[in-house]
Scaffold this active site. Structure first.
Site, PDB file in Angstrom:
ATOM      1  N   CYS A 254       0.864  33.179  11.146  1.00 41.78           N
ATOM      2  CA  CYS A 254       1.312  33.876  12.543  1.00 41.78           C
ATOM      3  C   CYS A 254       1.518  32.723  13.398  1.00 41.78           C
ATOM      4  O   CYS A 254       0.848  32.890  14.712  1.00 41.78           O
ATOM      5  CB  CYS A 254       0.294  34.870  12.713  1.00 41.78           C
ATOM      6  SG  CYS A 254       0.179  36.315  11.463  1.00 41.78           S
TER       7      CYS A 254
ATOM      8  N   GLU B 237       1.019  -1.356  -0.124  1.00 42.46           N
ATOM      9  CA  GLU B 237      -0.121   0.204   0.052  1.00 42.46           C
ATOM     10  C   GLU B 237       0.728   1.250   0.126  1.00 42.46           C
ATOM     11  O   GLU B 237       0.980   2.015   1.002  1.00 42.46           O
ATOM     12  CB  GLU B 237      -0.796  -0.011   1.132  1.00 42.46           C
ATOM     13  CG  GLU B 237      -1.691  -1.196   1.247  1.00 42.46           C
ATOM     14  CD  GLU B 237      -2.772  -1.141   2.769  1.00 42.46           C
ATOM     15  OE1 GLU B 237      -2.168  -0.475   3.505  1.00 42.46           O
ATOM     16  OE2 GLU B 237      -3.600  -1.936   2.764  1.00 42.46           O
ATOM     17  N   PRO B 238       1.643   1.593  -1.146  1.00 40.18           N
ATOM     18  CA  PRO B 238       2.494   2.579  -1.046  1.00 40.18           C
ATOM     19  C   PRO B 238       1.499   3.832  -1.225  1.00 40.18           C
ATOM     20  O   PRO B 238       0.810   3.769  -2.176  1.00 40.18           O
ATOM     21  CB  PRO B 238       3.252   2.501  -2.219  1.00 40.18           C
ATOM     22  CG  PRO B 238       2.709   1.532  -3.071  1.00 40.18           C
ATOM     23  CD  PRO B 238       1.802   0.801  -2.409  1.00 40.18           C
TER      24      PRO B 238
ATOM     25  N   TYR C 251       1.120  13.791   1.179  1.00 39.33           N
ATOM     26  CA  TYR C 251       0.978  14.420   2.435  1.00 39.33           C
ATOM     27  C   TYR C 251       0.993  15.996   2.503  1.00 39.33           C
ATOM     28  O   TYR C 251       1.541  16.687   3.319  1.00 39.33           O
ATOM     29  CB  TYR C 251       1.579  13.667   3.537  1.00 39.33           C
ATOM     30  CG  TYR C 251       1.525  12.230   3.633  1.00 39.33           C
ATOM     31  CD1 TYR C 251       0.133  11.665   3.772  1.00 39.33           C
ATOM     32  CD2 TYR C 251       2.307  11.548   3.249  1.00 39.33           C
ATOM     33  CE1 TYR C 251       0.041  10.210   3.832  1.00 39.33           C
ATOM     34  CE2 TYR C 251       2.164  10.053   3.193  1.00 39.33           C
ATOM     35  CZ  TYR C 251       0.995   9.497   3.224  1.00 39.33           C
ATOM     36  OH  TYR C 251       0.868   8.118   3.327  1.00 39.33           O
TER      37      TYR C 251
END
Ligand code: LLP
Length: 437
Positions: A360, A291-292, A389
């Site tokens: 900020c 599952e890459p 990601y």
């Protein structure tokens, strides 16, 4: 026709033209940043296809019954998912939303495996209704599923904890005693037995040890461990494993020093363990799944961000128009992302600077003490390896709309996600009548 001087720097898949400008699939990123604005994610279609083909051919050379399940949490852009569907990928989905988007992207429900964690009943119901195989992560889920569906011959699988964990950061280690994932190995046989007693038909076993792993050793340990658990289960209950899923976690180099994972050697070693152990335990020839996520999409994208402020404070800050709301990994995991001055790629690195985002918070840094060429306001930075990601972890924090995504294929640029507007910052909100102005 412009003659391109293609220089590949390190293992980071970076190309440069004769003007010292960075290119992706022969397109000068400076031009697209001008046309589409920044911050901007730019994705190289061919790289995704190459990544898929590389891993698929490496494994199938040694073991034919093999499937790649793309861990779509890495990048759920529909165009990215379409590319992988076209390549023949299956899907690892971890939420009903990922199941939904995978179906929308055209994946056959039979090629989606749902591996949820702390899943509630209506989510199990939803996944069941889509005809997607459920990979259970706890006894609680098993018991609850038995009341939601008719368990008679209902196919399921289980995620086990192989007591091997690895990852680029402690948050990304998913095996071992500290991990919330999977069934304890010593309980596995009982859980499969319980499932069979309830009428279910378990057909698979899954483990995922962590993410961002370049060392093959933990994968080998985990493959041994998963096969040992499967062998133990098969010796105690009546089961025919249709698949054994080794999970994802294959790393890519982020720093110039890191070396790529030798995928051919890796596949040879993993399949050797798989074949030996399936034979030793009489498990037949189940499918081998991996599952890459990162491996397929991580190095196929860059984040382009424009320098707007140079500040000589107690340190020298290069201020850009993206922040950890755009790319969270450096702030969240202290992750290194290589940074290139996209309009001065061949310039010598002459000074150490901090590259700071526009959020900020003090932790909003893309790099500390990074050697870079002399940078001026208006320069364009490319943050490399921003395909996994990255957008999928982006937020609207500080009320900054999320950026746009472009796909480049054969020199052609296509927009695959529009930049959000200010309206997108509140379009699901409602103000009670009494508070209206
Ligand atoms: N399978 C399962 C069950 C997973 O939980 C994951 C990732 C994968 C496969 C894919 O792992 P990969 O091949 O991409 O390493 N946000 C972190 C990574 C978290 C990974 C979570 N699970 C990061 O930015 O590094």
């Amino acid at each position: 026709m412009m003659i391109l001087l293609l220089v590949i720097i390190m293992d980071l898949n970076l190309k440069v033209n004769e003007n010292g400008n960075m290119t992706i699939a022969n397109v000068d990123v400076n031009e697209i940043a001008m046309d589409y604005g920044t911050p901007l994610y730019v994705i190289d279609e061919e790289r995704i296809r190459d990544n898929y083909k590389r891993v698929f051919s490496a494994f199938t050379k040694y073991y034919k019954k093999f499937r790649v399940l793309y861990a779509c949490k890495a990048n759920t852009n529909l165009a990215v998912m379409r590319i992988l569907e076209e390549e023949g990928s299956s899907i690892d989905a971890v939420s009903p939303g990922e199941v939904y988007i995978s179906l929308k992207a055209g994946f056959d429900p039979k090629r989606i495996l749902f591996t949820g964690n702390n899943v509630k009943d209506n989510e199990l119901e939803f996944v069941d209704e889509q005809g997607v195989l459920i990979n259970l992560d706890s006894i609680s889920q098993l018991e609850r599923l038995s009341k939601i569906v008719n368990p008679e011959n209902y196919k399921i699988s289980f995620r086990v904890n192989p007591m091997v964990g690895a990852g680029h950061h402690k948050h990304c280690i998913t095996g071992g005693v500290m991990s919330k994932f999977g069934i304890k190995e010593e309980e596995a046989a009982n859980v499969y037995k319980k499932a069979i007693d309830l009428g279910f038909k378990p057909i698979g076993m899954h483990a995922h040890i962590g993410s961002g792993i370049l060392d093959p050793e933990p994968f080998k340990l985990a493959t041994n461990a998963l096969l040992d658990i499967a062998g133990d289960v098969a010796s105690k209950v009546d089961i025919d494993f249709e698949f054994l899923d080794l999970g994802g976690g294959l790393g890519i180099p982020y720093t110039p020093e890191e070396k790529i994972l030798d995928i051919n050697k890796f596949a040879e070693e993993i399949t050797a363990i798989f074949k030996n152990k399936t034979k030793e335990y009489g498990l037949g020839t189940p499918y081998l799944y991996i599952e890459p996520g990162r491996y397929l999409v991580g190095d196929a994208s860059v984040l382009l961000t424009r320098v707007n402020t140079i500040k000589n404070s107690y340190r020298k800050f290069i201020g850009v128009d993206a922040g950890f709301n755009t790319l969270l990994r450096p702030a969240m995991y202290d992750s290194y992302h290589h940074i290139v001055v996209a309009n001065k790629v061949n310039n010598e690195e002459v000074e150490k600077v901090d590259v700071a985002g526009n959020v900020c918070e003090s932790g909003d840094l893309f790099a500390r003490d990074r050697m870079l060429p002399k940078i001026e306001e208006g320069d364009l930075l490319a943050i490399l390896n921003a395909g996994a990601y990255s957008f999928s972890m982006a937020s609207q924090y500080n009320s900054r709309p999320r950026p746009s995504e472009l796909l480049i294929n054969n020199g052609e640029v296509e927009i695959i996600r529009k930049r959000e507007s200010y309206k997108d910052l509140f379009n699901k909100q409602m103000v009670p009548k009494r508070l209206e102005k």
